[in-house]
Scaffold this active site. Structure first.
Site, PDB file in Angstrom:
ATOM      1  N   GLU A  49       0.810  -1.509   0.094  1.00  8.83           N
ATOM      2  CA  GLU A  49       0.177  -0.111  -0.121  1.00  8.83           C
ATOM      3  C   GLU A  49       0.972   1.298   0.280  1.00  8.83           C
ATOM      4  OE1 GLU A  49      -2.032   0.025   3.624  1.00  8.83           O
ATOM      5  OE2 GLU A  49      -2.894  -1.774   3.207  1.00  8.83           O
ATOM      6  N   ASP A  60      -4.305   8.782  11.348  1.00 13.10           N
ATOM      7  CA  ASP A  60      -3.084   8.102  11.920  1.00 13.10           C
ATOM      8  C   ASP A  60      -2.427   8.556  12.887  1.00 13.10           C
ATOM      9  OD1 ASP A  60      -2.349   6.700   9.310  1.00 13.10           O
ATOM     10  OD2 ASP A  60      -3.015   8.514   8.421  1.00 13.10           O
TER      11      ASP A  60
END
Ligand SMILES: Cc1ncc(COP(=O)(O)O)c(C=O)c1O
Lengths: 264, 414
Positions: A49, A60
C-alpha cells in the site's frame, strides 16, 4: 501486473496469509520509498500500500503522521505517488494506494482511477470514504478496472459490515482496534471476532491491520485472517535508521520476520 | 409546538424535522454539502449521537432542563444594546448588538456546550473532549464539565495556547486537562484532528463535544440547533424595540456557529439580508487569511463536504488570522449551502479592519468585544455606509474581549 485476486489465490494455495506492507510515497525520500517498498517485496510482502501523503491524517498515529509530514515537506505530489506506484509495481507486488478522500476528490475521481491503473496500481484503500459517499468512486474504479477496499471496525454492527463489504472488491480491511494507526504491544482481542463477523457477510478475503508490528503478532493474526497489514513498524525502522542503507536493511529484516510469521 | 409556560425554549426553537425549511436530509446533506467522511469506526458513535438528539429535541424534560440552564446558569436571554455612538461611524445606520458577550464564560459557545453536555449525560458517557481555537469553546466545555461532573480534555493548537494563554489558565482552573497540539499549523485545524484521534480511541465512554457547525453529520445540525436561541431571542427583541425586522444581520464566521445561531431564525425572512464576515488576515492578496468561503473551493475537511482552503491537489492550506477563533481553513456545510443558494453573503474583514472596530467599540460604547466578533463589527461599519442612515443592522456580538487583551496590548502598544 499482479492482481489482488492472484495474491490471495497463491497465499491460499500455500496455506498461509498474505503479507501487506504500507509506506507513504516520498518517505524517506521519493526514490527511497520505491527502494524500501521493493526491499519489502523481495523479503516477502505480497501487497504494497503506497500512502498518499495528506495534510490532515486524522486516522493516523504519531509514526505515520511523522513520515507523512516529512514526505510533504519533501514536496511529494500526486504525480510522485503515481510514479512510486509504477516503481513498486515492477517488483511484482500487487500495489494499492491508501488515501484520504479529499486528494482524489480534488484530482477528479475518474482521472485518479485512470491514472492509477495506468501506473500499474490495482486499487485503493480509502479510510474516510463511507459507503454513503462512495458512489462516484465505485463507478470510477469499476470503469478503470481497479479494486476498492474499505474498512470495517470493531464498533461496526453486522448490517454496517455488510454494507461496507458490499462496496469492497479485492479484500475487506478489518481495523483490529478502536484507535489510530501505530504498532502496539499486543494485537487487539477484538480483531478475531471482527474477522468472523466480516466473513459471515462476504466471500472476499479479510485482512487485519492496525497494531501489528512483529513476526509473532503476524503469526497470531494469520491464524484467522487472509492477510496481515503492517505499516507503522516499517516506518519506525526507517525513522530510527542512521542512514538509508541501514534503513533498507532493517526494513528487509522486518519483512522477512513477518513473512515467516504469516507462514507459521 | 407551543411555548412551555414561562420558558424561553420550545421544540420549534431547536428547529427539527420539517419545522424549518432548511434542515439537512437524513445523511446530513445541505444540498451537496455536509455528509460524513470519517473512519468507519466512528459511524456508530455518530449514529448514536444523532439518534439520542432526535429523541432529546422533542423531549419536554430535556428542553426544560436546557432552558433552565440557559436562564439560571448562562444568563439568558441576553440583552440587545443599541450603539449610536459607534453607529455614527457607519454612515448613521442604526446598529443593534446581540450581547452574547454577556453570557457566562463570555461567548456564544456556552449555548451549544450546555446542550451537548446534557446530551452527553443522556448518552451515558462520563468524559468529554473538545477542540478549541480562541479557547472560548474550551472554557465553556470545561465549565459545563465542572458543573456536571464530567472528565474533560481540551485539545488546543500550541500557537493558540500562547496567544490565548488566559483561557488556558481558566480551563486548567476549571479542572480540565489542556493538551497543546504541536503538529501541522498548531492551530484549530490540528486540534480537531487530534480530538478525532482521541475520540476514535475512547469512543465507548467519551463524547466529542464539537464546538462549531462543521464536522460530520450530525454535528452541524446539533450545534446549530443549540446556538439557534441567539437568533430566536434577537428576532423578538429587535421587533419589540423597533417594531420591525432588521435589514441585515451580521456575524463573524470561523466554523460558523455564532453566525448560524443568529442567522437561522431569519432565514425565512426574505427581506432580511444575512452577512457573514470571514477573517481576511493580512489581506486576500497575501494568501495569509482564513477566507474559506470567499477564496476557497469545494472539498472535504474534518468529515464534511464544504468550502476549504486547499491547493490544487487537495492539501489543506494553513489559514491566518489575528483572531484564533476564526483561524480555520474550513467552514460549516450549512454556510457553504447558504452561500451557493445566495441566501447569505460572505465577505472578508482584515486583521487591521477588525482591530480598528475592536478599539472603536471600546472607545465609543464602553464595550470590549472579542477580536472574532470585531470582524462582524467591522463588517457592519462597511455595510452601514453602503445601506445608508435608514438601515437597521443587527450584529451578533459573539464574545467579550478579555481573552484578547494580550493581543491588543501588543497591537496597540498599550
Ligand atoms: C467570541 C467568538 N466568536 C466567534 C468564534 C468563531 O466560531 P464560530 O464561527 O463557530 O462562531 C469564536 C471561536 O472561538 C469565538 O470565541
Amino acid at each position: 501486473m499482479t492482481t489482488l485476486h492472484a495474491v490471495f489465490d497463491k497465499a491460499r494455495a500455500e496455506d498461509r496469509a498474505a503479507l501487506v506492507g504500507y509506506l507513504p510515497a516520498g518517505f524517506p525520500t521519493k526514490d527511497g520509498a520505491v527502494a524500501a517498498a521493493t526491499a519489502m517485496v523481495e523479503a516477502g510482502c505480497d501487497v504494497i500500500e503506497i500512502g498518499l501523503p495528506y495534510s490532515d491524517p486524522l486516522m493516523d498515529g504519531p509514526t505515520i503522521q511523522d513520515a507523512v509530514h516529512r514526505s510533504l515537506t519533501n514536496g511529494t505530489r500526486i504525480a510522485d505517488v503515481l510514479r512510486t506506484v509504477e516503481g513498486v509495481a515492477k517488483s511484482g507486488a500487487a500495489t494499492l494506494v491508501m488515501t484520504y478522500w479529499n486528494p482524489i476528490d480534488r484530482y477528479g475521481a475518474e482521472r485518479f482511477a485512470r491514472d492509477l491503473a495506468s501506473a500499474g496500481g490495482v486499487g485503493t484503500i480509502t479510510p474516510d470514504l463511507t459507503p454513503e459517499e462512495s458512489e462516484p468512486w465505485l463507478a470510477a474504479s469499476k470503469d478503470a478496472g481497479i479494486d476498492t477496499v474499505f474498512l470495517v471496525a470493531p464498533s461496526s454492527p453486522d448490517e454496517r459490515i455488510a454494507r461496507v463489504a458490499g462496496c469492497c472488491t479485492g479484500f475487506v480491511y478489518a481495523a483490529s482496534l478502536m484507535g489510530v494507526t501505530g504498532a502496539r504491544e499486543s494485537v487487539s482481542s477484538a480483531a478475531e471476532g471482527l474477522v468472523k463477523r466480516t466473513r459471515a457477510n462476504t466471500a472476499l478475503p479479510v485482512c487485519v491491520g492496525l497494531g501489528v508490528g512483529n513476526g509473532a503478532q503476524a503469526a497470531e493474526v494469520a491464524a484467522y485472517a487472509d492477510g496481515v497489514i503492517v505499516g507503522s513498524a516499517f516506518i519506525r525502522r526507517l525513522l530510527d535508521a542512521p542512514d538509508e542503507k541501514s534503513g533498507l536493511a532493517a526494513v528487509r529484516e522486518l519483512a522477512s520476520e513477518l513473512a515467516r510469521g504469516v507462514r507459521r | 409546538m407551543t411555548a412551555t409556560e414561562g420558558s424561553i425554549l420550545t421544540p420549534a426553537d431547536l428547529a427539527g424535522n420539517g419545522v424549518h425549511g432548511n434542515d439537512p436530509d437524513i445523511h446530513g446533506k445541505f444540498g451537496i454539502f455536509g455528509g460524513r467522511y470519517v473512519p468507519e469506526a466512528l459511524i456508530p458513535a455518530l449514529d448514536e449521537v444523532a439518534a439520542e438528539y432526535e429523541k432529546a429535541k422533542t423531549d419536554l424534560a430535556f428542553l426544560r432542563e436546557f432552558d433552565h440552564l440557559l436562564r439560571t446558569y448562562a444568563g439568558r436571554p441576553t440583552t440587545l444594546t443599541e450603539v449610536p455612538r459607534f453607529a455614527e461611524h457607519a454612515g448613521g445606520a442604526r446598529i443593534l448588538l446581540k450581547r452574547e458577550d454577556l453570557t457566562h464564560t463570555g461567548a456564544h459557545k456556552i449555548n451549544n456546550v450546555l446542550g451537548q453536555a446534557l446530551l452527553t449525560k443522556r448518552l451515558g458517557k462520563r468524559r468529554v473532549i473538545a477542540e478549541t481555537g480562541a479557547g472560548q469553546h474550551g472554557v465553556a466545555t470545561a465549565t459545563a464539565a465542572a458543573l456536571m461532573g464530567l472528565e474533560c480534555v481540551i485539545y488546543m493548537g500550541a500557537v493558540d495556547c500562547e496567544r490565548q494563554a488566559l483561557n488556558v489558565a481558566r480551563m486548567k482552573l476549571l479542572g480540565a486537562t489542556v493538551v497543546p497540539v504541536t503538529n501541522g499549523s498548531q492551530t484549530l485545524k490540528d486540534a480537531i484532528n487530534e480530538a478525532f484521534r482521541d475520540w476514535v480511541t475512547n469512543v465507548d465512554h467519551t463524547h466529542y463535544l464539537f464546538g462549531t457547525v462543521a464536522g460530520p453529520h450530525p454535528f452541524p445540525e446539533i450545534v446549530r440547533d443549540f446556538a439557534r436561541i441567539i437568533g430566536v431571542e434577537a428576532r423578538r427583541q429587535v421587533q419589540e424595540l423597533t417594531g420591525r425586522l432588521p435589514d441585515a444581520v451580521c456575524a463573524a464566521v470561523g466554523g460558523g456557529s455564532n453566525a448560524i445561531g443568529v442567522f437561522h431564525a431569519f432565514v425565512e425572512d426574505e427581506n432580511v439580508r444575512l452577512y457573514g464576515y470571514e477573517a481576511g488576515g493580512r489581506g486576500a492578496e497575501t494568501g495569509e487569511h482564513a477566507l474559506t468561503l470567499t477564496e476557497g473551493s469545494v472539498g472535504v475537511l474534518h468529515g464534511a463536504r464544504t468550502y476549504v482552503l486547499q491547493d490544487e491537489e487537495g492539501q489543506t492550506i494553513e489559514s491566518h488570522s489575528i483572531s484564533a477563533g476564526l483561524d480555520y481553513p474550513g467552514v460549516g456545510p450549512e454556510h457553504a449551502w447558504l452561500k451557493d443558494t445566495g441566501r447569505a453573503t460572505y465577505e472578508g474583514v482584515t486583521d487591521a479592519e477588525a482591530m480598528e472596530a475592536f478599539a472603536l467599540l471600546a472607545r465609543t460604547e464602553g464595550i470590549i468585544p472579542a477580536i472574532e466578533s470585531s470582524h462582524a463589527l467591522a463588517g457592519a461599519l462597511r455595510l452601514g455606509r453602503e445601506l445608508g442612515p435608514d438601515a437597521l443592522i443587527l450584529v451578533n456580538l459573539s464574545g467579550r474581549g478579555d481573552k484578547d487583551m494580550g493581543t491588543a496590548m501588543k497591537y496597540f502598544n498599550l
